[in-house]
Scaffold this motif. Structure first.
Motif, PDB file in Angstrom:
ATOM      1  N   ILE A 108       0.797  -1.062  -0.184  1.00 48.93           N
ATOM      2  CA  ILE A 108      -0.045  -0.276  -0.288  1.00 48.93           C
ATOM      3  C   ILE A 108       1.064   1.279   0.168  1.00 48.93           C
ATOM      4  O   ILE A 108       0.057   1.714  -0.477  1.00 48.93           O
ATOM      5  N   GLU A 109       2.213   0.656   0.825  1.00 51.68           N
ATOM      6  CA  GLU A 109       3.128   2.445   0.970  1.00 51.68           C
ATOM      7  C   GLU A 109       3.140   2.958  -1.015  1.00 51.68           C
ATOM      8  O   GLU A 109       3.320   3.614  -0.806  1.00 51.68           O
ATOM      9  N   LEU A 111       2.337   1.018  -3.475  1.00 55.89           N
ATOM     10  CA  LEU A 111       1.475   2.061  -4.328  1.00 55.89           C
ATOM     11  C   LEU A 111       0.543   3.869  -3.987  1.00 55.89           C
ATOM     12  O   LEU A 111       1.608   4.148  -5.432  1.00 55.89           O
ATOM     13  N   TYR A 112       1.405   3.889  -2.682  1.00 51.80           N
ATOM     14  CA  TYR A 112       0.608   5.207  -2.927  1.00 51.80           C
ATOM     15  C   TYR A 112       1.777   6.663  -3.027  1.00 51.80           C
ATOM     16  O   TYR A 112       1.957   7.390  -3.372  1.00 51.80           O
ATOM     17  N   ALA A 113       3.092   5.820  -2.894  1.00 55.70           N
ATOM     18  CA  ALA A 113       4.025   6.577  -3.108  1.00 55.70           C
ATOM     19  C   ALA A 113       4.356   6.117  -4.677  1.00 55.70           C
ATOM     20  O   ALA A 113       5.919   7.420  -4.689  1.00 55.70           O
TER      21      ALA A 113
END
Length: 115
Positions: A108-109, A111-113
């Protein structure tokens, strides 16, 4: 290969149960339970801890008297070697679980980055 995330989660649970950290925690807990004095101190400490956490979740203030009781209970618990061993074992397992959680949220991190 597991078919879904829940199967992976149950595999992880089994791994935790079979880990050395959990075995150490379990043994420390059993040692406390076998010692009536340590058990009474631990049960009292745990009861106060849960009561104060529940108040915080509900947004209720913790009174000065409750804070003093918690501090006294913690001091008594920390003076007991069996309880100290249990607390240390719990902290070691908690550190492992925190590291596992970092691994779990990494997709998730990333993906958001934008990775």
């Amino acid at each position: 290969m597991p078919a879904n995330l829940y199967e992976y989660a149950y595999m992880l649970e089994k791994g935790i149960r079979n880990s050395g950290e959990f075995a150490t925690l379990k043994q420390a807990y059993e040692n406390v339970q076998a010692n009536s004095g340590a058990k009474a101190l631990f049960d009292h400490f745990r009861h106060l801890q849960l009561k104060l956490q529940e108040k915080q979740v509900q947004g209720l203030p913790i009174t000065e008297e409750e804070a003093k009781q918690a501090q006294a209970s913690m001091a008594a618990a920390q003076a007991n070697p069996a309880i100290v061993q249990l607390i240390n074992a719990e902290q070691r397992l908690s550190a492992v679980l925190n590291e596992i959680n970092k691994i779990l949220v990494k997709p998730i991190e990333e993906l958001y980055a934008g990775k």
